[in-house]
Design an enzyme around this catalytic site. Structure first.
Site, short mmCIF file in Angstrom:
data_model
loop_
_atom_site.label_atom_id
_atom_site.label_comp_id
_atom_site.label_asym_id
_atom_site.label_seq_id
_atom_site.Cartn_x
_atom_site.Cartn_y
_atom_site.Cartn_z
N ASP A 162 -7.76 45.73 24.05
CA ASP A 162 -6.38 45.88 24.48
C ASP A 162 -6.32 47.10 25.42
O ASP A 162 -7.30 47.83 25.61
CB ASP A 162 -5.45 46.02 23.27
CG ASP A 162 -4.01 45.65 23.63
OD1 ASP A 162 -3.25 45.28 22.73
OD2 ASP A 162 -3.66 45.71 24.82
N TYR A 163 -5.17 47.34 25.96
CA TYR A 163 -4.97 48.31 27.04
C TYR A 163 -5.45 49.72 26.66
O TYR A 163 -4.90 50.34 25.77
CB TYR A 163 -3.48 48.34 27.37
CG TYR A 163 -3.11 48.95 28.68
CD1 TYR A 163 -3.04 50.33 28.83
CD2 TYR A 163 -2.85 48.16 29.79
CE1 TYR A 163 -2.69 50.90 30.04
CE2 TYR A 163 -2.50 48.72 31.02
CZ TYR A 163 -2.43 50.09 31.13
OH TYR A 163 -2.10 50.65 32.34
#
Ligand code: GLC
Length: 740
Positions: free
Chosen positions: A287-288
């Site tokens: 994820d980011y």
């Protein structure tokens, strides 16, 4: 010299392609091509394929940062997200294909969560439809539109089970139940990926967020997750596995740590479970910036360590932290990291690019013609309207307050959601243009052309200003029917949107009380991305609907329902608590050693609130009434070789045709570990005309009785079981059987 080597290498690769015998196994052919390509790549080019960066947006539109453009042209970036549109994606793809040594195409990803341009109801709303084929179709249409704008990959489906409505991201999932959520996860993957990933209207799916992100402590986003492996496997993992089994080609790690190990560095999750146990062959993206976040988690001392432990755990692609790009080449050069690990990650990513057909034609998803014709067309808009009306849940309808007769002349619409367009498309609304969404007012005006429909906002969504109350009360007093439109703003759910209370924000509750005390026939519509504690409305609003955020066609779908044009069929995919103190609350609770007994103080309960929720999982009313009877089993004693066969009758005893979700729950009465009081094991969507009776038959596989035992073995145990059938998780029609 280097150019000659490159030229020869590419010539060998192209010659190899030409001599591929058409009948050779495609999978092997792709594998061989990938290996030959990897053999030509420098370490920087390999790590480039493991690097994903975002496109940006400013007032002039989409743009790529200069440093990323430079990286793309040097082959140091393999994928870009948040970039779409034929012209823009072509420009970026040309950078990669025309400027780099090996001409490896970029992968374009985006959060197409519930539609791309035509926005469908938020995922939790779609789950309330319990209509698996409609949900799959919604994903199919999202893929059509997204690929018409150059996209290859969506960061969906979100498969996180959640039983805590304080958590804002509950809106993105399919609710609290693993059985329903697994069917929905599978449907969304099939909708996105279709039958052929190389087709230019199918999207690579991404199973997120592995794992158990929805169990963040106290419902606070990004918080720690701690649970037994038994509960992890029984409740939280099934939807991810269903999505993987449906063929999803990518998986995304979650931000949270799980039992002390951050998901992005969790070898148990990303290798032992996902690859070795489930056989996943795609690639894992973080994820980011979650590789960088390993520093905050306190499990990596520096950039290099964070990159190394996540790669070793099973991560293949680094979203936005840049840690792979910055450190892996040096680690390999210093012999601190085995290059074979990087080659394996590159192989997985290149395989998806081959599967998408990007090596055959890097521009295959780029078409101005498709961009003009395959977006927000009438068929797509109609599908969104159909999905939206199926997602609406009727919670109360005293004295048949609804539907509103089309003869009604004066309708008052009151509340901050009444003429609202922006909030209708909810959070994670991709490239959706909220100005094109249909407000409740617009939907009603279209449905009741002859009526005088007055609107008064009354108050804002949040804040203490009540100066609008007087005008609201005035139009209510002049009306024949009042619709209250209340709820949360779209940004009050979704990522980084946890709430410590889940009441109606602002002074909306007071506005509702003021309007309802006029005594006018009133229907309240709640717009939210989570259950709200609407206890007072549940007692005092003659009619009450849960509308979530219904997307582009909100207003038309709501008008279809309040007018009776569509008889509401939605059922809650999550439990509605009476207050935050009850959380976590869900239907499949354990019985405890001291189940509640009103006559015994020393039993499991609260001093200040009942154990029962405000509304139960699976609950939803209709304008008609369904009566269940004759639950009968083929046999009441079965063996592990049998299926569990039974039937029941459902009758529509009302005056309107309608659809009912016939739900089947099973209770394992006695086992070597405590079992839930009941678990959803099957359901069927049944349409019945007024007075019609249908016999509904079910045949459950014996695997429906399987569970994870204390030693984590998975299977059934002999003993007695109860089957419950009905229109919600409090179903009382029951029968029993024994597994010998
Ligand atoms: C976000 C979300 C994730 C999303 C990703 C890319 O932080 O957690 O669901 O896919 O970043 O936008």
């Amino acid at each position: 010299m280097r150019n000659l080597t490159t030229f020869l290498s590419i010539a060998i690769l192209l010659a190899f392609n030409a001599c591929q015998s058409p009948q050779s196994n495609k999978k092997d052919a792709i594998g061989t091509k990938i290996d030959s390509l990897i053999s030509l790549m420098t370490i920087e080019e390999k790590v480039g394929q493991l690097t994903l960066y975002t496109s940006d947006m400013d007032q002039t539109g989409a743009y790529i940062r200069k440093e990323y453009e430079s990286d793309i042209k040097q082959g140091k970036v393999g994928a870009i997200f948040n970039a779409y549109g034929a012209d823009y994606t072509r420009r970026l793809q040309e950078m990669a294909v025309n400027s780099t040594r090996l001409r490896i195409p970029l992968l374009f990803g985006y959060d197409v969560i519930h539609g791309h341009r035509t926005i469908f109801p938020v995922p939790l709303a779609e789950a309330a439809s319990w209509n698996i084929s409609a949900i799959q179709n919604a994903a199919r249409i999202a893929a059509e539109e997204a690929t018409a704008e150059g996209l290859h990959w969506t960061f969906a489906p979100m498969c996180d089970i959640s039983r805590d409505p304080r958590w804002g991201r509950m809106v993105e999932g399919a609710g609290e139940d693993p059985f329903l959520a697994s069917l929905i996860a599978e449907a969304r993957v099939k909708g996105f990926q279709g039958d052929d990933l190389a087709s230019n209207n199918t999207l690579a799916a991404c199973v997120k967020h592995l794992a158990a992100y929805g169990a963040s402590q106290a419902g606070r986003d990004y918080h720690a997750v701690d649970m037994s492996e038994n509960i992890l496997r029984e409740v939280y993992l099934p939807p991810y596995k269903a999505a993987v089994d449906a063929g999803a080609v990518t998986v995304m790690t979650s931000f949270n740590d799980l039992n002390g190990i951050p998901a992005t560095a969790n070898k148990f999750l990303l290798t032992d479970l996902l690859r070795d146990e489930w056989g996943f062959e795609g690639f894992v993206v973080t994820d980011y910036t979650s590789i960088m976040e390993l520093l905050h988690h306190g499990v990596a001392a520096d950039t290099a360590e964070a990159a190394a432990i996540s790669l070793k755990a099973g991560v293949d692609m680094d979203m936005q932290s840049g840690f792979f790009q910055k450190t892996l080449p040096t680690l390999v050069e210093n012999k601190q990291l085995d290059e074979a690990l990087i080659d394996e990650a590159v192989r997985r990513i290149l395989k998806v690019k081959f599967q998408l057909g990007l090596f055959d034609d890097p521009y295959r998803y780029i078409s101005k013609e498709r961009e003009e014709n395959d977006i927000m067309n009438p068929a797509q808009l109609e599908a969104a309207r159909d999905m939206a009306k199926r997602s609406i849940v009727l919670l109360r309808n005293e004295k048949q307050t609804l539907p509103i007769s089309t003869k009604v002349k004066n309708i008052a619409v009151i509340g901050p959601m009444g003429d609202n367009k922006r909030d209708m498309i909810g959070s994670w609304s991709a490239a959706g243009d909220w100005s094109k969404s249909v407000s409740l007012m617009e939907g009603l005006q279209a449905r009741y052309p002859g009526a005088n429909i007055q609107f008064a906002k009354g108050c804002e969504i949040e804040g203490t200003d009540k100066t609008g109350f007087r005008e609201a009360k005035q139009i209510a007093e002049k009306a024949d029917f009042v619709i209250l439109a209340l709820g949360e703003a779209y940004w009050m759910s979704g990522e980084a949107a946890s709430r410590s209370t889940i009441d109606l924000p602002g002074v909306q509750q007071e506005l509702a009380a003021l309007i309802i005390e006029t005594g006018k026939p009133t229907a309240t519509i709640i717009f939210s991305g989570r259950p709200l504690t609407i206890n007072w409305l549940a007692e005092n609003s003659p009619a009450l609907l849960q509308a979530w955020f219904l997307g582009t066609q909100s207003g038309h779908a709501l008008a279809d329902v309040v007018s009776g044009y569509y008889n509401p069929s939605g059922k809650l995919p999550v439990t509605f608590p009476r207050n935050v103190g009850q959380i976590p609350i869900y239907y499949s609770m354990k019985n405890t050693g001291r189940p509640f007994d009103a006559n015994n103080k020393y039993t499991s309960k609260y001093l200040d609130v009942p154990n029962e929720p405000l509304y139960a999982f699976g609950y939803g009313l209709s304008y008609t009434k369904f009566v269940y009877s004759k639950l009968q089993m083929d046999k009441h004693s079965i063996t592990a070789q049998d299926s569990i066969r039974f039937s029941l009758e459902v009758q529509n005893t009302g005056k309107l045709a309608g659809e009912e979700v016939v739900q089947v729950y099973v209770h394992d009465q006695l086992a070597t570990i405590t079992r839930p009081v009941r678990e959803l094991k099957a359901f069927k969507n049944v349409f019945l005309k007024p007075g019609e009776t249908q016999k509904i038959s079910f045949s459950l596989p014996i695997e429906a009785l399987y569970f994870y035992k204390a030693d984590l073995s998975y299977g059934s145990e002999p003993g007695k079981f109860t089957i419950f059938a009905g229109g919600d998780s409090n179903a009382s029609l029951s029968t029993a059987f024994e597994l010998r």
